[in-house]
Write a protein that holds these residues in place. Structure first.
Motif, PDB file in Angstrom:
ATOM      1  N   PRO A 185       0.796  -1.235   0.000  1.00  0.00           N
ATOM      2  CA  PRO A 185       0.000   0.000   0.000  1.00  0.00           C
ATOM      3  C   PRO A 185       0.828   1.283   0.000  1.00  0.00           C
ATOM      4  N   LYS A 186       1.913   1.312   0.759  1.00  0.00           N
ATOM      5  CA  LYS A 186       2.763   2.521   0.799  1.00  0.00           C
ATOM      6  C   LYS A 186       3.395   2.773  -0.573  1.00  0.00           C
ATOM      7  N   GLU A 187       3.913   1.728  -1.194  1.00  0.00           N
ATOM      8  CA  GLU A 187       4.540   1.861  -2.508  1.00  0.00           C
ATOM      9  C   GLU A 187       3.515   2.266  -3.558  1.00  0.00           C
ATOM     10  N   THR A 188       2.302   1.747  -3.436  1.00  0.00           N
ATOM     11  CA  THR A 188       1.238   2.109  -4.378  1.00  0.00           C
ATOM     12  C   THR A 188       0.912   3.592  -4.284  1.00  0.00           C
ATOM     13  N   LEU A 189       0.859   4.115  -3.069  1.00  0.00           N
ATOM     14  CA  LEU A 189       0.613   5.545  -2.890  1.00  0.00           C
ATOM     15  C   LEU A 189       1.729   6.375  -3.515  1.00  0.00           C
ATOM     16  N   GLU A 190       2.959   5.892  -3.417  1.00  0.00           N
ATOM     17  CA  GLU A 190       4.093   6.598  -4.011  1.00  0.00           C
ATOM     18  C   GLU A 190       3.982   6.634  -5.534  1.00  0.00           C
ATOM     19  N   VAL A 191       3.577   5.516  -6.140  1.00  0.00           N
ATOM     20  CA  VAL A 191       3.408   5.476  -7.591  1.00  0.00           C
ATOM     21  C   VAL A 191       2.227   6.342  -8.012  1.00  0.00           C
ATOM     22  N   ASP A 192       1.160   6.316  -7.229  1.00  0.00           N
ATOM     23  CA  ASP A 192      -0.005   7.161  -7.487  1.00  0.00           C
ATOM     24  C   ASP A 192       0.428   8.626  -7.581  1.00  0.00           C
ATOM     25  N   ALA A 193       1.178   9.081  -6.577  1.00  0.00           N
ATOM     26  CA  ALA A 193       1.640  10.474  -6.573  1.00  0.00           C
ATOM     27  C   ALA A 193       2.596  10.752  -7.724  1.00  0.00           C
ATOM     28  N   LEU A 194       3.416   9.765  -8.079  1.00  0.00           N
ATOM     29  CA  LEU A 194       4.370   9.942  -9.169  1.00  0.00           C
ATOM     30  C   LEU A 194       3.661  10.092 -10.512  1.00  0.00           C
TER      31      LEU A 194
END
Length: 254
Positions: A185-194
Motif C-alpha cells: 500500500p505505501k509503494e502504491t501511494l508513491e506510484v499514485d503520486a508519481l
C-alpha cells in the motif's frame, strides 16, 4: 482540437482468437487516461498494438493526425512514445543510473567515428546524460539508489526505476502497464503520486492498472474493456456507475 492519440476500429486476431475487437477512442494531450477491465479483457494487447509490439490486423492508429499503426517500437520512441511493461525489463547487471541512461539512447550521437575517437564532445554528452539521469532518479524519489546496482534494489524501487528510464526518452505520451502491480500500500501511494506528478509536468499518461482506488484517484478519462471489446468510456463517475462495468467486475447481470 485534434486528439494527441486516436484509435479507430482496431482489431487484433491471433489465429482464431480475436483479442481486440473494433476498439475506438481518442486521448487528448495532458491527461491521465486509464484502460481497465477484468483479466483477459485485452488491455495489454491494446497497449502492445499502440506501442508497436504487435501489428494490428485492421484498424487505424494516429498520433497527432499522422498514421502510426504498424510502426516499430523504435520508430514510435523517436516520435515521443515511451512505455513500461507488466514484468520488469531492468538490466540487473548494470547500475541503476545506467539503466536510466539507456532510456536516452535515441538522443545520443551515434556517429561511430565520434565514439571510436572518444572526442571531448562525446565525454561531455555522457556527463550531461548522467546528470539528467540523476535528476530523473530524484524526480521518481530514488535519490538513495543513485550509486546502487540494480540487483541490490527492492522491487518497488525497481518499478520506479523503470518509469525513470522511460522518462529519459523525454516522451510526450507515456504508457504505464500496471505500475502498481506487486506493490504494498505505501509503494502504491508513491506510484499514485508519481503518475500525477508526471502528468502535471506535461506528459500525457496512458495507464493500465487493476488497483481501482488508484485508477479512480488519477484518471481524467477511463476506457473499460471486456472480452476484447470496448464496454464503455467516460469520466470516473460515469464509469463507476455504469451497469455494464458493475456486471463485468462483479459477475452480476446488468
Amino acid at each position: 482540437m485534434m486528439a494527441l492519440l486516436s484509435v479507430s476500429s482496431l482489431h487484433k486476431r491471433f489465429g482464431g482468437v480475436e483479442a481486440v475487437k473494433d476498439v475506438s477512442f481518442d486521448i487528448d494531450a495532458g491527461i491521465v487516461y486509464s484502460v481497465i477491465g477484468p483479466n483477459g479483457a485485452g488491455k495489454t494487447t491494446l497497449f502492445n498494438l499502440i506501442t508497436g509490439v504487435y501489428t494490428p490486423t485492421s484498424g487505424e492508429i494516429h498520433l497527432d493526425g499522422v498514421p502510426v499503426g504498424g510502426k516499430q517500437p523504435n520508430e514510435l520512441a523517436a516520435l515521443g512514445v515511451a512505455r513500461t511493461f507488466q514484468n520488469l525489463q531492468i538490466c540487473m547487471n548494470m547500475d541503476a543510473i545506467e539503466n536510466v541512461m539507456v532510456g536516452a539512447h535515441l538522443r545520443l550521437d551515434r556517429n561511430p567515428l565520434t565514439a571510436a575517437l572518444r572526442l571531448p564532445a562525446l565525454a561531455r554528452r555522457d556527463r550531461e546524460l548522467r546528470q539528467e539521469a540523476e535528476q530523473l532518479m530524484r524526480f521518481v524519489h530514488l535519490d538513495a539508489f543513485i550509486t546502487a546496482r540494480a540487483d541490490s534494489m527492492p522491487y518497488g524501487a525497481l518499478k520506479r526505476l523503470e518509469i525513470a528510464r522511460a522518462l529519459a526518452l523525454k516522451p510526450r505520451l507515456l504508457f504505464l502497464d500496471e505500475p502498481a502491480a506487486g506493490l504494498n500500500p505505501k509503494e502504491t501511494l508513491e506510484v499514485d503520486a508519481l503518475v500525477r506528478k508526471i502528468a502535471d509536468s506535461g506528459v500525457t499518461v496512458v495507464l493500465v492498472e487493476h488497483d481501482m482506488k488508484m485508477v479512480m484517484n488519477l484518471s481524467d478519462r477511463i476506457l473499460v474493456m471486456d472480452y476484447g471489446s470496448k464496454l464503455t468510456e467516460g469520466t470516473r463517475e460515469e464509469v463507476r456507475h455504469h451497469p455494464g462495468v458493475i456486471a463485468a467486475y462483479l459477475g452480476v447481470q446488468a
